[in-house]
Design an enzyme around this catalytic site. Sequence first.
Site, mmCIF file in Angstrom:
data_model
loop_
_atom_site.group_PDB
_atom_site.id
_atom_site.type_symbol
_atom_site.label_atom_id
_atom_site.label_comp_id
_atom_site.label_asym_id
_atom_site.label_seq_id
_atom_site.Cartn_x
_atom_site.Cartn_y
_atom_site.Cartn_z
ATOM 1 N N LYS A 43 104.345 72.073 11.054
ATOM 2 C CA LYS A 43 102.947 72.360 11.399
ATOM 3 C C LYS A 43 102.202 72.858 10.161
ATOM 4 C CE LYS A 43 100.107 75.574 12.526
ATOM 5 N NZ LYS A 43 98.892 74.944 12.075
ATOM 6 N N GLU A 61 107.826 84.130 4.915
ATOM 7 C CA GLU A 61 107.316 84.315 3.549
ATOM 8 C C GLU A 61 105.871 84.750 3.699
ATOM 9 O OE1 GLU A 61 108.903 84.085 0.745
ATOM 10 O OE2 GLU A 61 110.775 83.273 1.527
ATOM 11 N N CYS A 65 99.965 83.534 -3.220
ATOM 12 C CA CYS A 65 100.660 84.697 -2.643
ATOM 13 C C CYS A 65 101.152 85.639 -3.742
ATOM 14 C CB CYS A 65 101.812 84.240 -1.764
ATOM 15 S SG CYS A 65 102.921 83.107 -2.610
ATOM 16 N N GLU A 98 95.696 92.335 0.740
ATOM 17 C CA GLU A 98 95.634 91.052 0.041
ATOM 18 C C GLU A 98 94.253 90.426 0.238
ATOM 19 O OE1 GLU A 98 98.029 87.966 1.795
ATOM 20 O OE2 GLU A 98 98.805 87.427 -0.158
#
Length: 497
Positions: free
Chosen positions: A180, A255, A294, A391
């Site tokens: 997905k 992750e 990331c 973040e």
Amino acid sequence: MNQGTPDTIHVGGEWRTAASGATRDILDPADATVLAVVAEGGAEDTDAAVAAARAAFDGGQGPWPRTPVAERAALLRRVADLLARDREELGLLESRDAGKTVEEGRVDVDCVADAFRYFADLVVNETGRVVDAGDPAVHSVVVHEPVGVCALITPWNYPLLQASWKVAPALAAGNTFVLKPSEVTPLTTVALIRLLQEAGLPAGVANLVTGAGDPVGARLAEHPDVDLVSFTGGIVSGTKVMRAAADTVKKVALELGGKNPNVVFADACATPEGFDTAVDQALNAAFIHSGQVCSAGSRLIVEESLRERFVAELASRADKIRIGRGTEDGVECGPLVSAAQLARTESYVDSALDEGAVLRSGGKRGPGEGYFYRPTVLDRCHRGMRVVREEVFGPVLTVETFRTEDEAVALANDTEYGLAGGVWTTDPGRARRVAGRLRHGTVWINDFHPYLPQAEWGGFGRSGVGRELGPTGLAEYRETKHVYQNLDPRPVRWFKG
Ligand code: NAD
């Protein structure tokens, strides 16, 4: 892909439209026009894809799990060759969909091919082992088997690359899967499935559902016929996945994000070359792909004595970064991926300025209708600020300072994340000491961003669970079985009666 034809769901070897007939427009982030239309899958499509993957796995007796390892590896190498053949086309598509520069798109395709080659090489060598049972009449082996049906859920920033870190080891290990991709950038993932088909993968092994996190991703995470879920994305969705997977005790790999420190000691900047390199790499760490990485080095932690000179140069160079459509010559930073990401970035900068940060460059949108934001340097930042803790996933670099090595380490570790960090110093002892104390899954010394397919990638703390790449990245997709064979069975007389 055939743009405009929303048959982007792949189930049991067939391309389909969504059962509901729903579609989604995929926007070009450089001008907000429609780039392509894809099928908007739902729970029904997801269930069909899982059923196809389950049938193809067939309790480990399907054609793919039973394919000899060397043949599986050969197919992975064919995929790598096809990726190399389509490098230009895929690099361009990734650039247009995700907004990155074409050169970054091409490099991504190379890295994807490397991942397929790496897992092809690894799987033929990472066979089981013979265990000494201490009895010559016993033959004892530890063997690896595929886990079963894997749900692979990927984010929008490196769509093809993140898919490859899951697809290549899942296939190498003999699993079947439902992939997905992010609903924001699904186009190259559709192309990848077509390449797997072209390479000769049996029908039903690789299934794809394009659609939203909820319902498609959420359904995969809870689905009783899914054995493993490997998720890359944000911490909010990641925790939902972990919770949903708990009811059926799936294997879970996460992750998640990072708030990655880039620590610069003054000794690294003692020479003009050293200074130039450290500044250049701090820009690279923070602003590549407009900070939507990331492992972005979004927290510069610089020695106090160096601050003014370093930040002045950094800000001046940040102001000169050329932003624009990723396909244009000379462009160094493309747009953010979506209007939502642009708004999010702006809100973090606004809150930082409210909390006392000093704007040294950027802090405003770029030109045109696209989702452009200027590379932004915020000085005088501290842990109390939201922009330092959370973040952003945009081109925003915060600056903090330290006086001692202990202080540098404490600042670098003062995050609930723990994905990656960089250290700049010419003192080898200090480099090792600091690297040893950083609580992050990857530590770069005098560099930033490189990763190797043969080295594990993943995070400490809330950056995730498990590892991708390296031998551990293959182990995630394998069950381990101990087979103990008694070659000379005799009565044991445990019960005397
Ligand atoms: P996201 O969490 O919004 O989405 C990631 C994927 O999860 C998408 O496919 C999305 O549709 C799906 N999803 C959303 N809600 C879900 C749910 N409830 N159940 C199952 N699936 C769901 O993340 P994003 O915005 O696409 O990507 C950015 C994030 O990804 C950042 O936090 C970034 O740090 C992280 N990321 C991490 C790595 C890494 O290697 N650690 C790599 C790339 C990106």
